[in-house]
Design a protein around this motif. Sequence first.
Motif, PDB file in Angstrom:
ATOM      1  N   ILE A 661       1.880  35.033   3.616  1.00 51.60           N
ATOM      2  CA  ILE A 661       2.604  33.894   3.057  1.00 51.60           C
ATOM      3  C   ILE A 661       4.063  33.985   3.471  1.00 51.60           C
ATOM      4  CG2 ILE A 661       3.040  35.078   0.853  1.00 51.60           C
ATOM      5  CD1 ILE A 661       2.916  32.288  -0.481  1.00 51.60           C
ATOM      6  N   CYS A 662       4.659  32.831   3.752  1.00 54.47           N
ATOM      7  CA  CYS A 662       6.083  32.783   4.093  1.00 54.47           C
ATOM      8  C   CYS A 662       6.648  31.459   3.596  1.00 54.47           C
ATOM      9  CB  CYS A 662       6.298  32.932   5.598  1.00 54.47           C
ATOM     10  SG  CYS A 662       5.634  31.559   6.566  1.00 54.47           S
ATOM     11  N   HIS A 663       7.951  31.319   3.665  1.00 55.78           N
ATOM     12  CA  HIS A 663       8.591  30.058   3.292  1.00 55.78           C
ATOM     13  C   HIS A 663       9.562  29.649   4.398  1.00 55.78           C
ATOM     14  CE1 HIS A 663      12.457  31.950   2.226  1.00 55.78           C
ATOM     15  NE2 HIS A 663      11.719  32.932   1.750  1.00 55.78           N
ATOM     16  N   THR A 664       9.648  28.360   4.651  1.00 57.07           N
ATOM     17  CA  THR A 664      10.552  27.825   5.666  1.00 57.07           C
ATOM     18  C   THR A 664      11.163  26.532   5.146  1.00 57.07           C
ATOM     19  OG1 THR A 664       8.831  26.509   6.746  1.00 57.07           O
ATOM     20  CG2 THR A 664       9.147  28.764   7.540  1.00 57.07           C
ATOM     21  N   THR A 665      12.132  26.025   5.886  1.00 58.10           N
ATOM     22  CA  THR A 665      12.725  24.723   5.597  1.00 58.10           C
ATOM     23  C   THR A 665      12.319  23.759   6.702  1.00 58.10           C
ATOM     24  OG1 THR A 665      14.602  25.724   4.488  1.00 58.10           O
ATOM     25  CG2 THR A 665      14.860  23.443   5.192  1.00 58.10           C
ATOM     26  N   GLY A 666      11.710  22.634   6.327  1.00 56.69           N
ATOM     27  CA  GLY A 666      11.251  21.667   7.312  1.00 56.69           C
ATOM     28  C   GLY A 666      12.375  20.879   7.934  1.00 56.69           C
ATOM     29  N   LYS A 667      12.052  20.067   8.935  1.00 55.29           N
ATOM     30  CA  LYS A 667      13.057  19.275   9.641  1.00 55.29           C
ATOM     31  C   LYS A 667      13.751  18.284   8.727  1.00 55.29           C
ATOM     32  CE  LYS A 667      10.709  19.588  14.130  1.00 55.29           C
ATOM     33  NZ  LYS A 667      10.077  18.830  15.238  1.00 55.29           N
ATOM     34  N   THR A 668      13.041  17.802   7.707  1.00 59.84           N
ATOM     35  CA  THR A 668      13.632  16.824   6.780  1.00 59.84           C
ATOM     36  C   THR A 668      14.264  17.491   5.571  1.00 59.84           C
ATOM     37  OG1 THR A 668      11.508  16.564   5.653  1.00 59.84           O
ATOM     38  CG2 THR A 668      11.981  15.062   7.482  1.00 59.84           C
ATOM     39  N   GLY A 669      14.344  18.824   5.564  1.00 60.77           N
ATOM     40  CA  GLY A 669      14.972  19.537   4.460  1.00 60.77           C
ATOM     41  C   GLY A 669      14.005  19.974   3.380  1.00 60.77           C
ATOM     42  N   GLU A 670      12.702  19.690   3.551  1.00 63.74           N
ATOM     43  CA  GLU A 670      11.719  20.111   2.563  1.00 63.74           C
ATOM     44  C   GLU A 670      11.567  21.638   2.569  1.00 63.74           C
ATOM     45  OE1 GLU A 670       8.398  16.607   2.139  1.00 63.74           O
ATOM     46  OE2 GLU A 670       8.164  18.044   3.766  1.00 63.74           O
ATOM     47  N   THR A 671      11.217  22.181   1.393  1.00 61.84           N
ATOM     48  CA  THR A 671      10.876  23.597   1.298  1.00 61.84           C
ATOM     49  C   THR A 671       9.375  23.743   1.488  1.00 61.84           C
ATOM     50  OG1 THR A 671      12.705  24.049  -0.213  1.00 61.84           O
ATOM     51  CG2 THR A 671      10.901  25.629  -0.181  1.00 61.84           C
ATOM     52  N   HIS A 672       8.964  24.576   2.430  1.00 65.39           N
ATOM     53  CA  HIS A 672       7.547  24.773   2.745  1.00 65.39           C
ATOM     54  C   HIS A 672       7.134  26.192   2.371  1.00 65.39           C
ATOM     55  CE1 HIS A 672       7.362  21.455   6.099  1.00 65.39           C
ATOM     56  NE2 HIS A 672       7.879  21.027   4.961  1.00 65.39           N
ATOM     57  N   PHE A 673       6.067  26.320   1.583  1.00 60.18           N
ATOM     58  CA  PHE A 673       5.394  27.601   1.397  1.00 60.18           C
ATOM     59  C   PHE A 673       4.095  27.534   2.196  1.00 60.18           C
ATOM     60  CE2 PHE A 673       8.265  27.839  -2.145  1.00 60.18           C
ATOM     61  CZ  PHE A 673       8.566  29.195  -2.224  1.00 60.18           C
ATOM     62  N   ILE A 674       3.934  28.457   3.144  1.00 64.51           N
ATOM     63  CA  ILE A 674       2.810  28.414   4.078  1.00 64.51           C
ATOM     64  C   ILE A 674       1.915  29.624   3.839  1.00 64.51           C
ATOM     65  CG2 ILE A 674       2.137  28.357   6.504  1.00 64.51           C
ATOM     66  CD1 ILE A 674       4.947  27.195   7.081  1.00 64.51           C
ATOM     67  N   VAL A 675       0.645  29.343   3.477  1.00 59.85           N
ATOM     68  CA  VAL A 675      -0.350  30.394   3.244  1.00 59.85           C
ATOM     69  C   VAL A 675      -1.286  30.433   4.446  1.00 59.85           C
ATOM     70  CG1 VAL A 675      -2.190  31.214   1.738  1.00 59.85           C
ATOM     71  CG2 VAL A 675      -0.204  30.042   0.752  1.00 59.85           C
ATOM     72  N   ASP A 676      -1.404  31.594   5.060  1.00 58.03           N
ATOM     73  CA  ASP A 676      -2.221  31.793   6.262  1.00 58.03           C
ATOM     74  C   ASP A 676      -3.375  32.728   5.894  1.00 58.03           C
ATOM     75  OD1 ASP A 676      -3.329  32.557   8.653  1.00 58.03           O
ATOM     76  OD2 ASP A 676      -1.431  32.782   9.704  1.00 58.03           O
ATOM     77  N   LEU A 677      -4.631  32.175   5.877  1.00 56.34           N
ATOM     78  CA  LEU A 677      -5.796  32.951   5.445  1.00 56.34           C
ATOM     79  C   LEU A 677      -6.822  33.050   6.563  1.00 56.34           C
ATOM     80  CD1 LEU A 677      -6.325  31.314   1.937  1.00 56.34           C
ATOM     81  CD2 LEU A 677      -5.276  33.533   2.401  1.00 56.34           C
ATOM     82  N   PRO A 678      -7.573  34.152   6.609  1.00 54.74           N
ATOM     83  CA  PRO A 678      -8.655  34.254   7.597  1.00 54.74           C
ATOM     84  C   PRO A 678      -9.811  33.317   7.225  1.00 54.74           C
ATOM     85  CG  PRO A 678      -8.666  36.161   6.148  1.00 54.74           C
ATOM     86  CD  PRO A 678      -7.441  35.384   5.802  1.00 54.74           C
ATOM     87  N   ALA A 679     -10.340  32.619   8.223  1.00 54.03           N
ATOM     88  CA  ALA A 679     -11.461  31.700   7.989  1.00 54.03           C
ATOM     89  C   ALA A 679     -12.752  32.416   8.339  1.00 54.03           C
ATOM     90  CB  ALA A 679     -11.287  30.430   8.818  1.00 54.03           C
ATOM     91  N   ALA A 680     -13.209  33.325   7.473  1.00 56.62           N
ATOM     92  CA  ALA A 680     -14.379  34.151   7.770  1.00 56.62           C
ATOM     93  C   ALA A 680     -15.647  33.466   7.284  1.00 56.62           C
ATOM     94  CB  ALA A 680     -14.227  35.511   7.092  1.00 56.62           C
ATOM     95  N   PRO A 681     -16.631  33.224   8.169  1.00 64.47           N
ATOM     96  CA  PRO A 681     -17.920  32.697   7.716  1.00 64.47           C
ATOM     97  C   PRO A 681     -18.697  33.759   6.953  1.00 64.47           C
ATOM     98  CG  PRO A 681     -17.996  33.215  10.038  1.00 64.47           C
ATOM     99  CD  PRO A 681     -16.572  33.410   9.618  1.00 64.47           C
ATOM    100  N   GLU A 682     -19.747  33.362   6.280  1.00 66.54           N
ATOM    101  CA  GLU A 682     -20.480  34.264   5.389  1.00 66.54           C
ATOM    102  C   GLU A 682     -21.013  35.492   6.115  1.00 66.54           C
ATOM    103  OE1 GLU A 682     -24.114  34.085   2.115  1.00 66.54           O
ATOM    104  OE2 GLU A 682     -23.633  32.364   3.361  1.00 66.54           O
ATOM    105  N   GLN A 683     -21.547  35.288   7.330  1.00 67.50           N
ATOM    106  CA  GLN A 683     -22.193  36.407   7.993  1.00 67.50           C
ATOM    107  C   GLN A 683     -21.214  37.486   8.456  1.00 67.50           C
ATOM    108  OE1 GLN A 683     -22.246  33.271   8.957  1.00 67.50           O
ATOM    109  NE2 GLN A 683     -22.097  32.966  11.178  1.00 67.50           N
ATOM    110  N   LEU A 684     -19.889  37.152   8.512  1.00 69.52           N
ATOM    111  CA  LEU A 684     -18.891  38.148   8.938  1.00 69.52           C
ATOM    112  C   LEU A 684     -18.173  38.766   7.762  1.00 69.52           C
ATOM    113  CD1 LEU A 684     -17.295  36.358  12.024  1.00 69.52           C
ATOM    114  CD2 LEU A 684     -19.135  38.043  11.969  1.00 69.52           C
ATOM    115  N   ALA A 685     -18.438  38.313   6.549  1.00 67.58           N
ATOM    116  CA  ALA A 685     -17.695  38.791   5.384  1.00 67.58           C
ATOM    117  C   ALA A 685     -18.132  40.206   5.014  1.00 67.58           C
ATOM    118  CB  ALA A 685     -17.931  37.855   4.212  1.00 67.58           C
TER     119      ALA A 685
END
Length: 685
Positions: A661-685
Amino acid sequence: MLEVCNDPDTDILRVGRIVAQDVTITAKILKLANSAFLGARSTFINIEQAVIYLGIDSVRNLAISVAVHETFKDRTGTPNQALEEFWHHSLLTALLAKEIAERSGCASPTESYLAGFLHDIGKYLLSICFGEEYEKILETYAGNPELLQQERQAVGITHAEAGARLIQHWNLNPSLARAIAQHHFPPADLPDDQMLSRITALANLLAGNHFARQSLIKQAAKQLQSTYEELTAIRSNQLERVQGFAESLGIAVPAARQLTEQSEPAAQNRDTLRKKVQSLAQVSGLLDNLIRAKTLNRAFLVLEESLQILFEIDKCILLLPDERNTLLAAHGSFRNRVARRLKGLRIAPAEAAFRIGQALRDCKTIHIEKKGNNTPDEIETLLFDAFAEDALFAVPFTIKETQRGVLLLAATGESAHSFAGIEGSILLLSSHIGSRLCLESIKNRQAEALARERTAAIETIARTLAHEIANPLAIIQNYLSLLGMGDNRSQTMREDLGIIGGELDRIGRISRQLNDLSTPPQPNGRELTDMHALIGETLHLFKRSALLSKNVSLEYSGDPKTPRIWTSPGCLRQILINLLSNSLDAVGTNDRIRVESRFQPASETAENDRIIITVADNGPGIAPAIADHLFRAGHSTKGDGHVGLGLAIVKKLVTDLKGKICHTTGKTGETHFIVDLPAAPEQLA
């Protein structure tokens, strides 16, 4: 001038520019910097060089000294001989106070100098105001303990009180005003928390007829862990120096005095000491400026300015070890072009045979030339290209017992020839930057320890909260089960009760997580999850409960290609609720919160498929001062009872799901919290 010098982040060059505006002060400071009194090895031709050489505090004191003398020298009808005696006593007291402070470590030497120089300035003021009436009092009671009493009876105020009021009017340090007001007090009677006053009073006694005050001086010497003999030796040494100091400042004082009570150190010892002072004086003002620097970038800038002004070396970098002490990286200030060119360079000196590694291993300065028999290796070639020079000096220095760095300097043929003359000063300068880096390391370790203690305290509070939540939560869940019983319940009510039950279960899981914010991820509770359905359900519940009071719009856009992923739906709901609540606290009425999810397939830059969830709001944004601590437990800027757990819990849950997770400021001045998760299918879990 005082305002700039008292600023801990003052630019040295700015001080020089301010001093340069006054021709008289500029001339006298340059004269002092080039005088035999300080023993400079080279001639300074501009005020910026003198400011670096003397240090900001010394320049401030000298500027005040010159300004006071210029202001008052022609304002009284006092005979020249009496004026010369006055200035001789003031300068001698200043030099004595400074040396006593340096030896005892009980007060600032620069403040002590200033207190000593100005301690009798009240006599000048009273002489201007009351003329001959006051001059007669001085003639009759000079050096007499009854002087203060006679002053009060005649003019209603003592010279000590008048001097203190002038210092207050000038907005100088309050302790300075107090020291001047108390300079006739017996030094031993002054409390330990008023060391500046004690040292000023003692210096005043020593500068006068000290034989008549032996008992007072001995008492004060004992408190400072010194002796009467040591103090009289200091007095003898400063009596020799005061004449040259006064001459450098352009202040007339009586000719050198022959005092039978002098107890001088041996001439050989004085010469040795003078040579040591001369060899160190070249960079004596630098350490103070390095300590004042609030950041390492500022300290690097001080170093670079000093090298440029004092030695005309305009290219340098610092090669500093990493946390593991295995690689060296190039560092410099934001203005350092060479450091920017070498950004990303990593050097392993322990494994390399090149000459910088040799400098580190031998703890010896090495002159590295591009031409000749020594063929540079790949690292040296990069360094020569970055400096655009054919010769470099590698000056090693110690940071900590097991850590060393290198000060790398550009050198032309001419400067290489003259380097031997300045090597001692360069070595001292590099040791100063090593000391500053060591202090920074200690400060960082203390901050980390404090953060650990703070987190431990928050965890204790969290465990208490979890215990208190568990009992009423169990009662509510029991009543909810009772409400769900019976055949007369509508389908809508059953669905609502189901949602409420699910949320109560989530509260229960949160309370259990509060037991320890640092617990490792739990493998259970994972299932194949439809991100669209989960986000939609969470936003629906949030809209019905939290947004009503502010009339905030909540928008959602999802990627239709997002597959179902194997994850913990409870954790994801909690992450979303906490981030949405955080945004809701930040925005105002009629503002907007936006949620976006998208699928990012694996690529050359990302090895695995990812799910990216963004929560954005158009609130006031995140201040840079708190950005680094945003996800730390116990850190909150909201007040009103917030204990700073929301984003800390989000950080932990995202980490448990193998995400980021991280936070940034967008081009229009918005505050963004960005969550980056692994997209693991069932058979790889």
